[in-house]
Design a protein around this motif. Structure first.
Motif, PDB file in Angstrom:
ATOM      1  N   GLN A 290      16.678   2.551 -25.123  1.00 57.62           N
ATOM      2  CA  GLN A 290      17.345   3.201 -23.994  1.00 57.62           C
ATOM      3  C   GLN A 290      18.551   4.005 -24.482  1.00 57.62           C
ATOM      4  O   GLN A 290      18.761   5.152 -24.067  1.00 57.62           O
ATOM      5  CB  GLN A 290      17.797   2.160 -22.973  1.00 57.62           C
ATOM      6  CG  GLN A 290      18.299   2.741 -21.662  1.00 57.62           C
ATOM      7  CD  GLN A 290      17.182   3.330 -20.812  1.00 57.62           C
ATOM      8  OE1 GLN A 290      16.048   2.854 -20.828  1.00 57.62           O
ATOM      9  NE2 GLN A 290      17.485   4.382 -20.066  1.00 57.62           N
ATOM     10  N   ALA A 291      19.342   3.420 -25.382  1.00 62.17           N
ATOM     11  CA  ALA A 291      20.512   4.117 -25.922  1.00 62.17           C
ATOM     12  C   ALA A 291      20.092   5.336 -26.735  1.00 62.17           C
ATOM     13  O   ALA A 291      20.730   6.397 -26.663  1.00 62.17           O
ATOM     14  CB  ALA A 291      21.333   3.163 -26.785  1.00 62.17           C
ATOM     15  N   PHE A 292      19.005   5.196 -27.488  1.00 67.09           N
ATOM     16  CA  PHE A 292      18.489   6.320 -28.279  1.00 67.09           C
ATOM     17  C   PHE A 292      18.098   7.477 -27.362  1.00 67.09           C
ATOM     18  O   PHE A 292      18.432   8.641 -27.637  1.00 67.09           O
ATOM     19  CB  PHE A 292      17.287   5.870 -29.111  1.00 67.09           C
ATOM     20  CG  PHE A 292      16.495   6.991 -29.704  1.00 67.09           C
ATOM     21  CD1 PHE A 292      16.927   7.633 -30.849  1.00 67.09           C
ATOM     22  CD2 PHE A 292      15.306   7.414 -29.113  1.00 67.09           C
ATOM     23  CE1 PHE A 292      16.197   8.686 -31.398  1.00 67.09           C
ATOM     24  CE2 PHE A 292      14.571   8.461 -29.647  1.00 67.09           C
ATOM     25  CZ  PHE A 292      15.013   9.092 -30.795  1.00 67.09           C
ATOM     26  N   MET A 293      17.389   7.186 -26.280  1.00 59.62           N
ATOM     27  CA  MET A 293      16.960   8.252 -25.371  1.00 59.62           C
ATOM     28  C   MET A 293      18.152   8.952 -24.722  1.00 59.62           C
ATOM     29  O   MET A 293      18.141  10.171 -24.534  1.00 59.62           O
ATOM     30  CB  MET A 293      16.004   7.694 -24.313  1.00 59.62           C
ATOM     31  CG  MET A 293      14.620   7.372 -24.873  1.00 59.62           C
ATOM     32  SD  MET A 293      13.368   7.029 -23.601  1.00 59.62           S
ATOM     33  CE  MET A 293      13.840   5.376 -23.117  1.00 59.62           C
ATOM     34  N   GLN A 294      19.182   8.207 -24.404  1.00 59.08           N
ATOM     35  CA  GLN A 294      20.373   8.832 -23.833  1.00 59.08           C
ATOM     36  C   GLN A 294      21.050   9.754 -24.847  1.00 59.08           C
ATOM     37  O   GLN A 294      21.530  10.839 -24.500  1.00 59.08           O
ATOM     38  CB  GLN A 294      21.326   7.744 -23.347  1.00 59.08           C
ATOM     39  CG  GLN A 294      20.807   7.013 -22.115  1.00 59.08           C
ATOM     40  CD  GLN A 294      21.637   5.812 -21.723  1.00 59.08           C
ATOM     41  OE1 GLN A 294      22.369   5.260 -22.533  1.00 59.08           O
ATOM     42  NE2 GLN A 294      21.513   5.391 -20.477  1.00 59.08           N
ATOM     43  N   ASP A 295      21.041   9.342 -26.113  1.00 54.01           N
ATOM     44  CA  ASP A 295      21.570  10.210 -27.170  1.00 54.01           C
ATOM     45  C   ASP A 295      20.740  11.490 -27.294  1.00 54.01           C
ATOM     46  O   ASP A 295      21.294  12.580 -27.508  1.00 54.01           O
ATOM     47  CB  ASP A 295      21.567   9.480 -28.516  1.00 54.01           C
ATOM     48  CG  ASP A 295      22.663   8.440 -28.624  1.00 54.01           C
ATOM     49  OD1 ASP A 295      23.618   8.484 -27.824  1.00 54.01           O
ATOM     50  OD2 ASP A 295      22.555   7.562 -29.509  1.00 54.01           O
ATOM     51  N   GLU A 296      19.425  11.362 -27.160  1.00 51.75           N
ATOM     52  CA  GLU A 296      18.541  12.522 -27.264  1.00 51.75           C
ATOM     53  C   GLU A 296      18.753  13.500 -26.102  1.00 51.75           C
ATOM     54  O   GLU A 296      18.685  14.711 -26.278  1.00 51.75           O
ATOM     55  CB  GLU A 296      17.079  12.068 -27.312  1.00 51.75           C
ATOM     56  CG  GLU A 296      16.668  11.435 -28.615  1.00 51.75           C
ATOM     57  CD  GLU A 296      16.554  12.464 -29.738  1.00 51.75           C
ATOM     58  OE1 GLU A 296      15.525  13.154 -29.810  1.00 51.75           O
ATOM     59  OE2 GLU A 296      17.515  12.577 -30.521  1.00 51.75           O
ATOM     60  N   ILE A 297      19.028  12.972 -24.920  1.00 53.21           N
ATOM     61  CA  ILE A 297      19.334  13.838 -23.774  1.00 53.21           C
ATOM     62  C   ILE A 297      20.588  14.654 -24.061  1.00 53.21           C
ATOM     63  O   ILE A 297      20.637  15.870 -23.833  1.00 53.21           O
ATOM     64  CB  ILE A 297      19.508  12.997 -22.490  1.00 53.21           C
ATOM     65  CG1 ILE A 297      18.158  12.423 -22.049  1.00 53.21           C
ATOM     66  CG2 ILE A 297      20.101  13.853 -21.363  1.00 53.21           C
ATOM     67  CD1 ILE A 297      18.270  11.385 -20.955  1.00 53.21           C
ATOM     68  N   ARG A 298      21.611  13.987 -24.581  1.00 55.76           N
ATOM     69  CA  ARG A 298      22.858  14.692 -24.914  1.00 55.76           C
ATOM     70  C   ARG A 298      22.649  15.723 -26.025  1.00 55.76           C
ATOM     71  O   ARG A 298      23.264  16.788 -26.017  1.00 55.76           O
ATOM     72  CB  ARG A 298      23.926  13.676 -25.327  1.00 55.76           C
ATOM     73  CG  ARG A 298      24.486  12.870 -24.165  1.00 55.76           C
ATOM     74  CD  ARG A 298      25.682  12.052 -24.590  1.00 55.76           C
ATOM     75  NE  ARG A 298      25.296  10.917 -25.401  1.00 55.76           N
ATOM     76  CZ  ARG A 298      25.016   9.707 -24.912  1.00 55.76           C
ATOM     77  NH1 ARG A 298      25.087   9.495 -23.603  1.00 55.76           N
ATOM     78  NH2 ARG A 298      24.686   8.715 -25.712  1.00 55.76           N
ATOM     79  N   LYS A 299      21.765  15.407 -26.942  1.00 57.28           N
ATOM     80  CA  LYS A 299      21.492  16.315 -28.065  1.00 57.28           C
ATOM     81  C   LYS A 299      20.757  17.566 -27.612  1.00 57.28           C
ATOM     82  O   LYS A 299      21.096  18.686 -28.030  1.00 57.28           O
ATOM     83  CB  LYS A 299      20.671  15.558 -29.118  1.00 57.28           C
ATOM     84  CG  LYS A 299      20.081  16.412 -30.238  1.00 57.28           C
ATOM     85  CD  LYS A 299      19.232  15.546 -31.151  1.00 57.28           C
ATOM     86  CE  LYS A 299      18.443  16.339 -32.171  1.00 57.28           C
ATOM     87  NZ  LYS A 299      17.628  15.457 -33.053  1.00 57.28           N
ATOM     88  N   TRP A 300      19.748  17.408 -26.754  1.00 57.93           N
ATOM     89  CA  TRP A 300      18.857  18.523 -26.438  1.00 57.93           C
ATOM     90  C   TRP A 300      19.267  19.349 -25.229  1.00 57.93           C
ATOM     91  O   TRP A 300      18.874  20.500 -25.117  1.00 57.93           O
ATOM     92  CB  TRP A 300      17.428  18.008 -26.255  1.00 57.93           C
ATOM     93  CG  TRP A 300      16.794  17.650 -27.554  1.00 57.93           C
ATOM     94  CD1 TRP A 300      16.602  16.395 -28.069  1.00 57.93           C
ATOM     95  CD2 TRP A 300      16.292  18.557 -28.538  1.00 57.93           C
ATOM     96  NE1 TRP A 300      16.015  16.476 -29.308  1.00 57.93           N
ATOM     97  CE2 TRP A 300      15.817  17.781 -29.619  1.00 57.93           C
ATOM     98  CE3 TRP A 300      16.210  19.943 -28.601  1.00 57.93           C
ATOM     99  CZ2 TRP A 300      15.256  18.366 -30.754  1.00 57.93           C
ATOM    100  CZ3 TRP A 300      15.657  20.527 -29.726  1.00 57.93           C
ATOM    101  CH2 TRP A 300      15.184  19.734 -30.782  1.00 57.93           C
TER     102      TRP A 300
END
Length: 326
Positions: free
Chosen positions: A304-314
């Motif tokens: 879940q934390a990884f996906m939130q980081d990916e949202i911020r990245k992309w």
């Protein structure tokens, strides 16, 4: 999910009022597990689930079956899963396109991945690669950059479609190089590959497995992988980050499982733990690598934390590219 339905889910869980929810926790799983895939049958989403199916069936006592619901770049399948009963029997093959890029790409996304579709486990990561025709005279990422700067009017890069990692990765690359490259979207990876082979574009940056057979046949050349670490199967191929001189660069696809909204944490932890354990099995890990990917297990909280980081990245990348759907 709208606010009315979200409130209903929360209330139902608090009161134990959703049909079958108590049974789901005490006797889960009580029937086959439905895995909703946003891709067509036989695609990447399916393959990673199939690698795990035998092990998970043995451990859980129930089979997994894939329900393909292609459409809207996977957002249709995500929305269907989100609104399914939270009894632990319906899951979605979550991925970069739907659970990170899609939130910025679609004007009216069918779900909010930060609030719905809770994470179960990440399964794999899959690097993209920069590829050119073998007869292009370009033999390194540095040579590609030199060609781009020498003849910017001919800098066309292909992708599998607007908003894909091949599009946005290519956009990031030309932006960092400082050349206004022209994006040419095709309808899927196969069409993108055909265009590259035909010389319609200077380069493309699609998933690495797409190029393997053509590289072996001597028709294409791999210049670099886009993930920040080298691919185990191609250790001689440098990364864009180390070879291009354009700063940090880490573009890769990923796949995992997410559950219908409101699924109890006990089920998420149990299922996620089984997936993480399965991916540590040498035979299963080898099978994932045979698909051109790397096993990349993360449990529910970490995924879940990884996906939130990916949202911020992309999100800023999507905005800077001007890509928009709907």
């Amino acid at each position: 999910m709208n606010s009315t339905r979200r409130t209903f889910v929360a209330s139902s869980l608090a009161l134990g009022a959703w049909p079958g929810i108590v049974l789901a926790q005490d006797k889960w799983p009580s029937r086959p597990l439905r895995i909703v895939s946003g891709g067509s049958a036989g695609g990447g989403s399916d393959m990673f689930v199939r690698v795990l199916e035998t092990r998970l069936r043995e451990r859980l006592g129930q089979p997994l079956y894939i329900d393909n619901k292609p459409g809207a770049g996977g957002m249709l399948a995500a929305g269907l899963t989100s609104s399914s009963p939270p009894d632990g029997h319906t899951y979605f093959v979550s991925n970069l396109a739907t659970n990170a890029i899609g939130l910025a790409l679609y004007a009216k996304p069918t779900f909010d991945p930060t609030k719905e579709l809770p994470a179960v486990a990440r399964i794999s990561t899959l690097t993209n690669a920069v590829a050119v025709r073998a007869d292009s005279g370009i033999d390194s990422i540095g040579a590609l950059i030199a060609r781009m700067k020498a003849d910017p009017e001919k800098v066309f890069y292909g992708s599998a479609g607007v908003g894909t990692s091949s599009h946005l990765g290519g956009h990031m690359f030309v932006q960092r190089v400082g050349v206004p490259g022209k994006h040419v979207p095709y309808k899927g990876t196969a069409a993108n590959l055909t265009a590259l082979l035909a010389g319609e574009v200077m380069f493309s940056m699609d998933n690495l497995p797409l190029y393997v057979q053509q590289v072996k046949a001597g028709k294409l050349r791999l210049l670099a992988v886009t993930q920040s670490k080298r691919a185990l199967n191609y250790p001689e191929v440098p990364t864009v980050q180390e070879a291009a001189g354009i700063g940090a660069f880490d573009v890769f696809s990923w796949y995992g499982l997410s559950a219908s909204t409101g699924t109890p944490n006990a089920i998420l932890e149990r299922f996620g733990g089984e997936i993480v354990a399965a991916l540590k099995d040498p035979g299963i890990a080898a099978a994932v690598r045979e698909l051109g990917a790397e096993p990349a297990p993360l449990g529910p909280a970490e995924y879940q934390a990884f996906m939130q980081d990916e949202i911020r990245k992309w999100s800023p990348v999507v905005k800077s590219s001007g890509a928009s759907v709907g």
